[in-house]
Design an enzyme around this catalytic site. Structure first.
Site, PDB file in Angstrom:
ATOM      1  N   THR A 230       0.869  -1.188   0.000  1.00 10.05           N
ATOM      2  CA  THR A 230       0.000   0.000   0.000  1.00 10.05           C
ATOM      3  C   THR A 230       0.896   1.225   0.000  1.00 10.05           C
ATOM      4  O   THR A 230       2.055   1.156   0.413  1.00 10.05           O
ATOM      5  CB  THR A 230      -0.896   0.037   1.248  1.00 10.05           C
ATOM      6  OG1 THR A 230      -0.042   0.028   2.386  1.00 10.05           O
ATOM      7  CG2 THR A 230      -1.832  -1.136   1.302  1.00 10.05           C
ATOM      8  N   GLU A 375      -5.814  -3.835  -0.093  1.00 13.22           N
ATOM      9  CA  GLU A 375      -6.091  -4.877   0.901  1.00 13.22           C
ATOM     10  C   GLU A 375      -7.278  -5.750   0.501  1.00 13.22           C
ATOM     11  O   GLU A 375      -7.528  -6.766   1.119  1.00 13.22           O
ATOM     12  CB  GLU A 375      -6.378  -4.245   2.275  1.00 13.22           C
ATOM     13  CG  GLU A 375      -5.168  -3.665   2.980  1.00 13.22           C
ATOM     14  CD  GLU A 375      -4.882  -2.225   2.586  1.00 13.22           C
ATOM     15  OE1 GLU A 375      -5.315  -1.794   1.500  1.00 13.22           O
ATOM     16  OE2 GLU A 375      -4.221  -1.525   3.376  1.00 13.22           O
ATOM     17  N   LYS A 484     -13.290  17.936  10.721  1.00 15.12           N
ATOM     18  CA  LYS A 484     -14.137  17.861  11.923  1.00 15.12           C
ATOM     19  C   LYS A 484     -14.459  19.265  12.391  1.00 15.12           C
ATOM     20  O   LYS A 484     -13.601  19.971  12.887  1.00 15.12           O
ATOM     21  CB  LYS A 484     -13.407  17.079  13.019  1.00 15.12           C
ATOM     22  CG  LYS A 484     -13.144  15.656  12.584  1.00 15.12           C
ATOM     23  CD  LYS A 484     -12.416  14.859  13.645  1.00 15.12           C
ATOM     24  CE  LYS A 484     -12.016  13.518  13.100  1.00 15.12           C
ATOM     25  NZ  LYS A 484     -10.708  13.486  12.458  1.00 15.12           N
ATOM     26  N   TRP A 489     -18.922  16.057  11.069  1.00 13.87           N
ATOM     27  CA  TRP A 489     -17.952  15.781  10.015  1.00 13.87           C
ATOM     28  C   TRP A 489     -18.352  16.440   8.701  1.00 13.87           C
ATOM     29  O   TRP A 489     -19.493  16.329   8.265  1.00 13.87           O
ATOM     30  CB  TRP A 489     -17.843  14.264   9.779  1.00 13.87           C
ATOM     31  CG  TRP A 489     -17.150  13.540  10.896  1.00 13.87           C
ATOM     32  CD1 TRP A 489     -16.606  14.087  12.021  1.00 13.87           C
ATOM     33  CD2 TRP A 489     -16.934  12.134  10.996  1.00 13.87           C
ATOM     34  NE1 TRP A 489     -16.065  13.107  12.809  1.00 13.87           N
ATOM     35  CE2 TRP A 489     -16.247  11.897  12.208  1.00 13.87           C
ATOM     36  CE3 TRP A 489     -17.241  11.042  10.182  1.00 13.87           C
ATOM     37  CZ2 TRP A 489     -15.869  10.625  12.619  1.00 13.87           C
ATOM     38  CZ3 TRP A 489     -16.867   9.773  10.593  1.00 13.87           C
ATOM     39  CH2 TRP A 489     -16.189   9.568  11.791  1.00 13.87           C
TER      40      TRP A 489
HETATM   41  P1  ADP Z   1      -3.488   3.852  -1.964  1.00 12.86           P
HETATM   42  O1  ADP Z   1      -3.589   3.714  -0.469  1.00 12.86           O
HETATM   43  O2  ADP Z   1      -2.206   3.628  -2.575  1.00 12.86           O
HETATM   44  O3  ADP Z   1      -4.233   5.024  -2.509  1.00 12.86           O
HETATM   45  P2  ADP Z   1      -5.472   1.978  -2.734  1.00 12.86           P
HETATM   46  O4  ADP Z   1      -5.620   1.946  -4.186  1.00 12.86           O
HETATM   47  O5  ADP Z   1      -5.509   0.709  -2.000  1.00 12.86           O
HETATM   48  O6  ADP Z   1      -4.148   2.553  -2.496  1.00 12.86           O
HETATM   49  O7  ADP Z   1      -6.455   3.037  -2.126  1.00 12.86           O
HETATM   50  C1  ADP Z   1      -7.626   2.677  -1.511  1.00 12.86           C
HETATM   51  C2  ADP Z   1      -8.363   3.896  -1.089  1.00 12.86           C
HETATM   52  O8  ADP Z   1      -8.677   4.719  -2.201  1.00 12.86           O
HETATM   53  C3  ADP Z   1      -9.697   3.597  -0.457  1.00 12.86           C
HETATM   54  O9  ADP Z   1      -9.567   3.230   0.880  1.00 12.86           O
HETATM   55  C4  ADP Z   1     -10.433   4.901  -0.655  1.00 12.86           C
HETATM   56  O10 ADP Z   1     -10.089   5.847   0.338  1.00 12.86           O
HETATM   57  C5  ADP Z   1      -9.898   5.401  -1.971  1.00 12.86           C
HETATM   58  N1  ADP Z   1     -10.845   5.080  -3.049  1.00 12.86           N
HETATM   59  C6  ADP Z   1     -10.808   4.050  -3.910  1.00 12.86           C
HETATM   60  N2  ADP Z   1     -11.833   4.098  -4.769  1.00 12.86           N
HETATM   61  C7  ADP Z   1     -12.579   5.186  -4.433  1.00 12.86           C
HETATM   62  C8  ADP Z   1     -13.782   5.775  -4.924  1.00 12.86           C
HETATM   63  N3  ADP Z   1     -14.434   5.279  -5.956  1.00 12.86           N
HETATM   64  N4  ADP Z   1     -14.239   6.884  -4.303  1.00 12.86           N
HETATM   65  C9  ADP Z   1     -13.589   7.430  -3.249  1.00 12.86           C
HETATM   66  N5  ADP Z   1     -12.442   6.918  -2.750  1.00 12.86           N
HETATM   67  C10 ADP Z   1     -11.943   5.817  -3.319  1.00 12.86           C
END
Ligand code: ADP
Length: 591
Positions: A230, A375, A484, A489
């Protein structure tokens, strides 16, 4: 043409009056009218079905035997378009396996790639995974020091890389002692001439001459298969270690009609890189179905993507919003259309309304908004429409399409408050989004970060969301990005999505700044389109009426370029640093 279904050859749904919203389902384990069993069950009886191991060699074997001549089209890193087939991929992946075995790779060894989406890259995936070694995708958008850190943590023994990344390799080659072999994903003629990389091999000679006979898949389905870190926006990067079983089940989850839903008649262009959360599973789901596969290599600008969409008659594609902004800009400038494309999955960050409307209303392409994370392998939810939603009017449908979608079968989802109590699925109650399923991580590689599951086995995604009675989930923020204010929120995502609708705005970010009265208040940061102008007041007037009054940003700041992280998302950490001394005009009034 404006349409709700978004699919070119479907009948348009008739807009009807919205039906009454169903009641929120009762949380599992609450009241149940089931009579209690009076006798204890006997011992369990085993079923009599075959023990067919869920290992990924089955995927490419299936493609070879059933879709062997189906085409794979690659824009090569060297330039020309390469045409091959699933059978070519199958045989060459077997040669790759033999090359790795001859080079001393053993089960469990980590083999890394630093590469674009190409057929050679997919060969290294299957070549590595099918012999029980672990394919580790490295993200080239990270800084060289971060890449070296990750290689050292993973203890990669081999690195396959595209020549575009030669400068990264030169910068890290002496800092990663576990790496025994570097292989450039090219042929002899294109091997970089001036390189200090010891014993560098070109991929074609490395696998060329290797036998095609090899034993694949003779291990348990729980064997580790892939590794992806990640991005580590908080703390060190953490490795997610996929198993063969989780990858196969994730493929099946993705192949549901309401999820990725591709088939043998599709032509699929995965623009989302294989190093970004496994290209959302497409390197498995395409061969599993026999969809024609089109791979963009290093070029993801609007014109290059358009060329592939058009010339290869792509029907299905997937990428983050940034890529689609570039394509839509290109289409606007050239007046070109998208006659073949039917469906586009957009995820990784929230889909701005203007992208959704442009695809559906100007180009008749159905948009499916998706959410997921590394994950989760990564698919978590996809925004295909339910029957009840499709019966509603277009504007209501758009609202549902902008949500992050519904979990497919194989993903369990709940929203809880900070004490872990499940919140109602009423489309309003926001809380921590937690998930469970066969393709969700239960721990990080080398147990980084310790226990990551709650007592019921759920993983906290770090996202803040609500669920509605139809099953749609909507992200309101990342837990660490939420603003916040006065104990409530404010969703930074909502403010950003409205702000990018302003015609002069290229990109927008909202962050919370400390405030003596309200705890935090929003600052809106704007990157303008080249040659465009807009003032603070223009932006605030534009937002007025679109968002709640108390969500209105206290100030607007302009920046030349909004910084993006390694997976193309806004880097809020860096923006918080840049604007940490920004004085909100409302602070003085409050003091
Ligand atoms: P990184 O942590 O490298 O950005 P990830 O691709 O695993 O890697 O990111 C996951 C995160 O991206 C999610 O937990 C969320 O916060 C955000 N995310 C993914 N898809 C969406 C979406 N369609 N809308 C809003 N946030 C998103």
């Amino acid at each position: 043409m404006v349409f709700g279904l978004g699919n070119k050859d479907k009948n348009k749904a008739q807009a009807k009056a919205a039906p009454a919203t169903p009641a929120a389902p009762v949380a599992p384990g609450v009241a149940s009218a089931m009579p209690k069993a009076t006798t204890l069950p006997r011992g369990p009886m085993s079923g009599l079905m075959q023990d067919w191991k869920l290992t990924v060699d089955k995927v490419i074997e299936h493609a070879h035997f059933n879709h062997g001549n189906r085409e794979i089209v690659t824009r090569t890193v060297e330039g020309p378009i390469l045409r091959s087939t699933y059978s070519d991929l199958y045989w060459r992946a077997r040669q790759c396996s033999n090359a790795l075995l001859a080079d001393g790779v053993q089960r469990g060894d980590r083999v890394a790639t630093l590469a674009w989406n190409t057929t050679r890259h997919i060969e290294t995936w299957y070549g590595t995974m099918c012999i029980g070694a672990v394919l580790h995708t490295l993200n080239p958008r990270l800084f060289p020091e971060q890449i070296a850190w990750i290689i050292n943590h993973a203890e990669d023994t081999h690195v396959f890389y595209d020549t575009t990344f030669q400068p990264i390799i030169e910068a890290i080659k002496d800092k990663v002692p576990s790496v025994r072999r570097w292989v450039a994903l090219t042929d002899k003629d294109h091997l970089p001439k001036t390189t200090g990389v010891k014993d560098l091999r070109d991929y074609e000679s490395y696998i060329g001459g290797q036998p095609k006979d090899v034993v694949w898949g003779d291990f348990d389905e729980q064997t580790a298969c892939g590794l992806c870190y990640t991005s580590g926006t908080t703390g060190d990067p953490k490795g997610v270690l996929y198993s063969h079983r989780s990858n196969i089940l994730h493929t099946m989850i993705g192949l549901q009609k309401d999820a990725i839903g591709i088939g043998a008649a599709d032509t699929t262009l995965p623009v989302v890189p294989m190093f970004h959360a496994n290209a959302w599973g497409l390197a498995f789901s395409c061969p599993a179905t026999g969809s024609k596969l089109v791979l963009p290599g290093a070029k993801m600008d609007g014109e290059s993507i358009y060329q592939l969409l058009d010339e290869e008659k792509v029907s299905f594609t997937a990428a983050v919003p940034t890529v689609w902004l570039m394509l839509l800009q290109y289409l606007e400038q050239t007046g070109k259309k998208l006659p073949h494309l039917k469906r586009v999955v957009i995820g990784g960050s929230a889909v701005p309304e203007r992208i959704l409307r442009a695809f559906e209303e100007n180009y008749e392409v159905e948009v499916v908004h998706a959410w997921g994370m590394t994950e989760m392998s990564p698919l978590g939810s996809l925004g295909s429409m339910t029957a009840n939603v499709l019966e509603q009017d277009r504007e209501t449908i758009v609202k549902y399409k902008l949500k992050q979608g519904r979990p497919p079968f194989g993903v369990e989802m709940r929203v809880t408050d900070d004490s872990g109590k499940e919140l109602p699925r009423d489309g309003k109650s926001s809380g921590r989004l937690i998930v469970r399923g066969p393709a969700v991580a239960k721990a990080y590689f080398k147990n980084a970060g310790g226990n990551i599951l709650d007592k019921e086995g759920f993983f906290d995604t770090g996202d803040v969301a609500h669920l509605d009675p139809y099953g749609y989930m909507q992200i309101t923020d990342r837990a660490k990005d939420v603003i916040k204010s006065g104990g409530e929120w404010i969703s930074s995502i909502d403010i950003e999505n409205f702000a990018v609708g302003h015609p002069a705005v290229a990109n927008a970010a909202a962050i919370g700044l400390p405030h003596p009265k309200w705890d935090e208040r929003p600052l809106l940061i704007i990157e303008l389109k080249p040659g465009e102008t807009a003032t603070r007041e223009d932006l605030l007037n534009y937002l007025n009426g679109k968002i709640a009054k108390w969500w209105m940003p206290d100030d607007v700041a302009f920046i030349e370029k909004i910084p993006l992280g390694a997976t193309g998302k806004i880097n809020k950490l860096s923006l918080r640093e840049t604007f940490k001394n920004h004085k909100l005009p409302t602070i003085q009034a409050a003091e």
